[in-house]
Design a protein around this motif. Sequence first.
Motif, PDB file in Angstrom:
ATOM      1  N   UNK A  76     -10.143  11.838  -1.033  1.00  0.00           N
ATOM      2  CA  UNK A  76     -10.807  10.593  -1.405  1.00  0.00           C
ATOM      3  C   UNK A  76     -10.966   9.635  -0.238  1.00  0.00           C
ATOM      4  N   UNK A  77     -10.303   9.917   0.871  1.00  0.00           N
ATOM      5  CA  UNK A  77     -10.459   9.082   2.053  1.00  0.00           C
ATOM      6  C   UNK A  77      -9.737   7.749   1.992  1.00  0.00           C
ATOM      7  N   UNK A  78      -8.866   7.570   1.019  1.00  0.00           N
ATOM      8  CA  UNK A  78      -8.067   6.348   0.908  1.00  0.00           C
ATOM      9  C   UNK A  78      -6.693   6.621   1.512  1.00  0.00           C
TER      10      UNK A  78
ATOM     11  N   UNK B  49      -2.952   2.664  -4.344  1.00  0.00           N
ATOM     12  CA  UNK B  49      -4.336   3.090  -4.152  1.00  0.00           C
ATOM     13  C   UNK B  49      -5.282   1.886  -4.184  1.00  0.00           C
ATOM     14  N   UNK B  50      -5.086   1.024  -5.172  1.00  0.00           N
ATOM     15  CA  UNK B  50      -5.906  -0.191  -5.271  1.00  0.00           C
ATOM     16  C   UNK B  50      -5.712  -1.069  -4.050  1.00  0.00           C
ATOM     17  N   UNK B  51      -4.462  -1.276  -3.640  1.00  0.00           N
ATOM     18  CA  UNK B  51      -4.176  -2.147  -2.499  1.00  0.00           C
ATOM     19  C   UNK B  51      -4.661  -1.569  -1.176  1.00  0.00           C
TER      20      UNK B  51
ATOM     21  N   UNK C  30      -2.250  12.709 -13.613  1.00  0.00           N
ATOM     22  CA  UNK C  30      -2.853  11.663 -14.438  1.00  0.00           C
ATOM     23  C   UNK C  30      -3.444  10.566 -13.559  1.00  0.00           C
ATOM     24  N   UNK C  31      -2.723  10.198 -12.521  1.00  0.00           N
ATOM     25  CA  UNK C  31      -3.239   9.220 -11.554  1.00  0.00           C
ATOM     26  C   UNK C  31      -4.586   9.669 -11.004  1.00  0.00           C
ATOM     27  N   UNK C  32      -4.660  10.908 -10.559  1.00  0.00           N
ATOM     28  CA  UNK C  32      -5.910  11.409 -10.003  1.00  0.00           C
ATOM     29  C   UNK C  32      -7.008  11.438 -11.059  1.00  0.00           C
ATOM     30  N   UNK C  33      -6.651  11.807 -12.266  1.00  0.00           N
ATOM     31  CA  UNK C  33      -7.620  11.832 -13.351  1.00  0.00           C
ATOM     32  C   UNK C  33      -8.197  10.442 -13.617  1.00  0.00           C
ATOM     33  N   UNK C  34      -7.324   9.433 -13.559  1.00  0.00           N
ATOM     34  CA  UNK C  34      -7.770   8.067 -13.826  1.00  0.00           C
ATOM     35  C   UNK C  34      -8.672   7.549 -12.711  1.00  0.00           C
TER      36      UNK C  34
ATOM     37  N   UNK D 164       0.827  -1.205   0.000  1.00  0.00           N
ATOM     38  CA  UNK D 164       0.000   0.000   0.000  1.00  0.00           C
ATOM     39  C   UNK D 164       0.865   1.260   0.000  1.00  0.00           C
ATOM     40  N   UNK D 165       2.161   1.093  -0.155  1.00  0.00           N
ATOM     41  CA  UNK D 165       3.125   2.192  -0.076  1.00  0.00           C
ATOM     42  C   UNK D 165       3.699   2.493  -1.463  1.00  0.00           C
ATOM     43  N   UNK D 166       3.284   3.592  -2.102  1.00  0.00           N
ATOM     44  CA  UNK D 166       3.766   3.892  -3.455  1.00  0.00           C
ATOM     45  C   UNK D 166       5.261   4.211  -3.510  1.00  0.00           C
ATOM     46  N   UNK D 167       5.832   4.686  -2.400  1.00  0.00           N
ATOM     47  CA  UNK D 167       7.276   4.912  -2.362  1.00  0.00           C
ATOM     48  C   UNK D 167       8.005   3.575  -2.485  1.00  0.00           C
ATOM     49  N   UNK D 168       7.548   2.617  -1.725  1.00  0.00           N
ATOM     50  CA  UNK D 168       8.121   1.269  -1.772  1.00  0.00           C
ATOM     51  C   UNK D 168       7.999   0.672  -3.165  1.00  0.00           C
ATOM     52  N   UNK D 169       6.865   0.896  -3.804  1.00  0.00           N
ATOM     53  CA  UNK D 169       6.614   0.329  -5.130  1.00  0.00           C
ATOM     54  C   UNK D 169       7.504   0.977  -6.181  1.00  0.00           C
TER      55      UNK D 169
END
Length: 232
Positions: free
Chosen positions: A198-200, A98-100, A140-144, A64-69
């Motif tokens: 978005x509360x995520x 975000x998905x995870x 772009x991420x937010x747009x998607x 769930x960590x985009x830095x790690x990814x």
Amino acid sequence: MKEECLICTAPLEYLEADKVMECVICHKKENSKTRCVEGHYVCNECHTTGMDVIIGMCLKEISKNPIEIIEKMMELPFCHMHGPEHHVMVGSALLTAYKNAGGDIALRQALSEMMNRGKSVPGGACGYWGACGAGISAGMFMSIVSKSTPLAVESFGLSHLMTSKALGDIGAVGGPRCCKRDSYLSILAAIDFVKEHLGIVMEKSKIVCSHSAQNNQCIGKRCPFAKTNLTS
């Protein structure tokens, strides 16, 4: 040797106006402002060869960590110190985390869309457009995830606010370019923005740069991720 030209490692030069360049790998001719001082030009497509592995990698990821990814992506052979691959990587890491973290998206479709959109932002956009591709990738991420279109209302605004936040943080640090620094700044901005709007809740971790030795333009202590700025 510090990375610059992918062909000969010579320093890059950035021109004031477009010139017709021929890619030394695929021999495609196109307008560009970037080449090395020895005259070598590598097009965006050849520069990002191998980047398609991002989709398969992200579909298997559970973090769930985009830095790690994104740091896992940075270790892969396709990723260079600088380059347009970061314009895809930032958004892809964010989509996956975000998905995870509970975000309601069809990840494979979202990653494919991110790949298409991110690849359309050329290398050097940070200096010539006044908008770093890493920051744009966060937008772009937010747009998607918000399903924004040119006719949308709330999601249109959110996407622009996200890009603005990421670019604002990048601009506050200043130049010269560092694709790693700007990617980190964009992701951190997005983590906070998504939580608020978005509360995520995606996870984040302390970032300590391990790439400075490969960056001829490293800004040293001025970088928020420099090892010298690490406090206990």
